[in-house]
Design an enzyme around this catalytic site. Structure first.
Site, PDB file in Angstrom:
ATOM      1  N   ARG A 192      13.196   3.386  -0.113  1.00 39.08           N
ATOM      2  CA  ARG A 192      11.492   3.461  -0.702  1.00 39.08           C
ATOM      3  C   ARG A 192      11.622   3.561  -2.014  1.00 39.08           C
ATOM      4  NH1 ARG A 192       8.408   7.849   1.302  1.00 39.08           N
ATOM      5  NH2 ARG A 192       6.667   6.753   0.320  1.00 39.08           N
ATOM      6  N   CYS A 200       6.202  -5.373   0.202  1.00 42.89           N
ATOM      7  CA  CYS A 200       6.302  -3.719  -0.353  1.00 42.89           C
ATOM      8  C   CYS A 200       6.107  -2.754   0.772  1.00 42.89           C
ATOM      9  CB  CYS A 200       5.365  -3.630  -1.453  1.00 42.89           C
ATOM     10  SG  CYS A 200       6.037  -2.334  -2.482  1.00 42.89           S
ATOM     11  N   GLU A 209       0.708 -11.706  -3.198  1.00 40.33           N
ATOM     12  CA  GLU A 209      -0.795 -11.691  -2.890  1.00 40.33           C
ATOM     13  C   GLU A 209      -1.409 -11.280  -4.072  1.00 40.33           C
ATOM     14  OE1 GLU A 209       1.426  -9.307  -1.808  1.00 40.33           O
ATOM     15  OE2 GLU A 209       0.546  -7.480  -1.889  1.00 40.33           O
ATOM     16  N   GLY A 248       0.955  -1.185  -0.052  1.00 41.85           N
ATOM     17  CA  GLY A 248      -0.076  -0.041  -0.070  1.00 41.85           C
ATOM     18  C   GLY A 248       0.931   1.335   0.006  1.00 41.85           C
ATOM     19  N   GLU A 249       0.658   1.978   0.771  1.00 37.59           N
ATOM     20  CA  GLU A 249       1.629   3.432   1.188  1.00 37.59           C
ATOM     21  C   GLU A 249       2.027   3.475   2.703  1.00 37.59           C
ATOM     22  OE1 GLU A 249       3.001   5.529  -1.139  1.00 37.59           O
ATOM     23  OE2 GLU A 249       3.969   5.968   0.688  1.00 37.59           O
ATOM     24  N   SER A 250       3.465   3.303   2.749  1.00 37.34           N
ATOM     25  CA  SER A 250       3.813   3.078   4.064  1.00 37.34           C
ATOM     26  C   SER A 250       3.588   4.467   4.891  1.00 37.34           C
ATOM     27  CB  SER A 250       5.280   2.703   4.123  1.00 37.34           C
ATOM     28  OG  SER A 250       6.178   3.580   3.218  1.00 37.34           O
ATOM     29  N   ILE A 302       5.419  -2.954  -7.739  1.00 42.95           N
ATOM     30  CA  ILE A 302       4.970  -1.539  -7.777  1.00 42.95           C
ATOM     31  C   ILE A 302       5.573  -0.465  -6.715  1.00 42.95           C
ATOM     32  CG2 ILE A 302       2.564  -0.720  -7.636  1.00 42.95           C
ATOM     33  CD1 ILE A 302       1.431  -3.529  -7.794  1.00 42.95           C
ATOM     34  N   ARG A 303       6.089   0.482  -7.359  1.00 40.09           N
ATOM     35  CA  ARG A 303       6.851   1.397  -6.658  1.00 40.09           C
ATOM     36  C   ARG A 303       7.741   0.769  -5.508  1.00 40.09           C
ATOM     37  NH1 ARG A 303       3.774   4.917  -3.666  1.00 40.09           N
ATOM     38  NH2 ARG A 303       1.990   3.712  -4.285  1.00 40.09           N
ATOM     39  N   HIS A 352       4.901  -8.142  -4.510  1.00 43.16           N
ATOM     40  CA  HIS A 352       3.504  -8.627  -3.912  1.00 43.16           C
ATOM     41  C   HIS A 352       3.075 -10.071  -4.360  1.00 43.16           C
ATOM     42  CE1 HIS A 352       2.187  -4.362  -3.040  1.00 43.16           C
ATOM     43  NE2 HIS A 352       3.273  -4.105  -4.024  1.00 43.16           N
TER      44      HIS A 352
HETATM   45  N1  GLN Z   1       6.151   2.941  -2.587  1.00 48.75           N
HETATM   46  C1  GLN Z   1       5.291   2.429  -1.389  1.00 48.75           C
HETATM   47  C2  GLN Z   1       5.394   3.104   0.047  1.00 48.75           C
HETATM   48  O1  GLN Z   1       6.699   3.828   0.183  1.00 48.75           O
HETATM   49  C3  GLN Z   1       4.904   1.102  -1.397  1.00 48.75           C
HETATM   50  C4  GLN Z   1       4.344   0.498  -2.608  1.00 48.75           C
HETATM   51  C5  GLN Z   1       3.661  -0.662  -2.453  1.00 48.75           C
HETATM   52  O2  GLN Z   1       3.434  -1.232  -1.497  1.00 48.75           O
HETATM   53  N2  GLN Z   1       3.228  -1.152  -3.378  1.00 48.75           N
HETATM   54  O3  GLN Z   1       4.973   2.489   0.949  1.00 48.75           O
END
Ligand code: GLN
Length: 207
Positions: A110, A81, A180, A49-51, A142-143, A178
């Protein structure tokens, strides 16, 4: 006594996909949003997700310290991630003031593999999963972060482009990618096995 379930942190990110993956791996899994729910689980998955958002919500919901305490006390945890970022003792390129739970003696960068439009998929050879080197896992990045450096107690289970992307330190597991999202549940099965081992150890009273 019924076997305690595995929790999936449900503050932000792809919680549902992890619940489904654990279920397919044969583990009983429940969402965790509150400290009481955290107390009831035998292990915890921290989703992608987004940390920065997950960290902020963990503080707001009063979960950050309980999470740190459980991990210090040896609870198994798996982060994918953003979850990998949350389990890192130290991060590079944090948002200002961004906290992590910590636990794995590593420095994680990150967004190391680039931005959203540089997301990619690749076959990743990962130790510890069923089939091992003979059956690579499908890595969805993903990122994604990578692991910049690790301490002596950290085992690298997989690399991509020369960077560790899956690591384990005792009961803690993290992947940059990921699993999942792929329908391949071997990484979740590995984690469910780690939780099982830890329960057995606790039950036998060993330290
Ligand atoms: N770049 C995101 C972060 O800093 C992580 C991306 C992801 O979980 N797909 O949380």
């Amino acid at each position: 006594m019924p076997t305690p379930p595995i929790g999936v942190l449900a503050l932000q990110g792809d919680t549902r996909e992890h619940l489904a993956a654990l279920d397919s791996a044969g583990a009983h899994a429940v969402p965790v949003r509150r400290a009481e729910e955290l107390e009831a689980v035998a292990g915890l998955v921290i989703p992608g997700g987004e940390s920065t958002t997950i960290a902020k919500l963990a503080v707001t919901f009063g979960l950050m310290e309980p999470l740190r305490a459980r991990i210090r006390a040896g609870m198994p945890a798996y982060g994918s991630c953003a979850g990998m970022i949350m389990l890192a003792d130290k991060i590079l390129d944090p948002r200002s003031g961004q906290e992590t739970i910590g636990g794995i003696d590593m420095i994680v960068r990150r967004n190391a593999f680039g931005r959203q439009n540089e997301s990619f998929e690749a076959a990743v050879t990962m130790e510890g999963v069923e089939g091992g080197a003979g059956r690579p896992v499908h890595g969805v990045f993903i990122r994604a972060p990578w692991v910049e450096s690790t301490g002596a107690g950290v085992e690298t289970l997989a690399e991509h482009d020369g960077h560790p992307v899956a690591v384990r330190q005792g009961p803690l597991l993290a992947t940059s990618f990921h699993p999942e999202l792929t329908g391949d549940h071997r990484v979740h099965a590995l984690f469910a096995g780690m939780v099982h081992e830890s329960r057995e150890r606790d039950a036998s009273g060993a330290v």
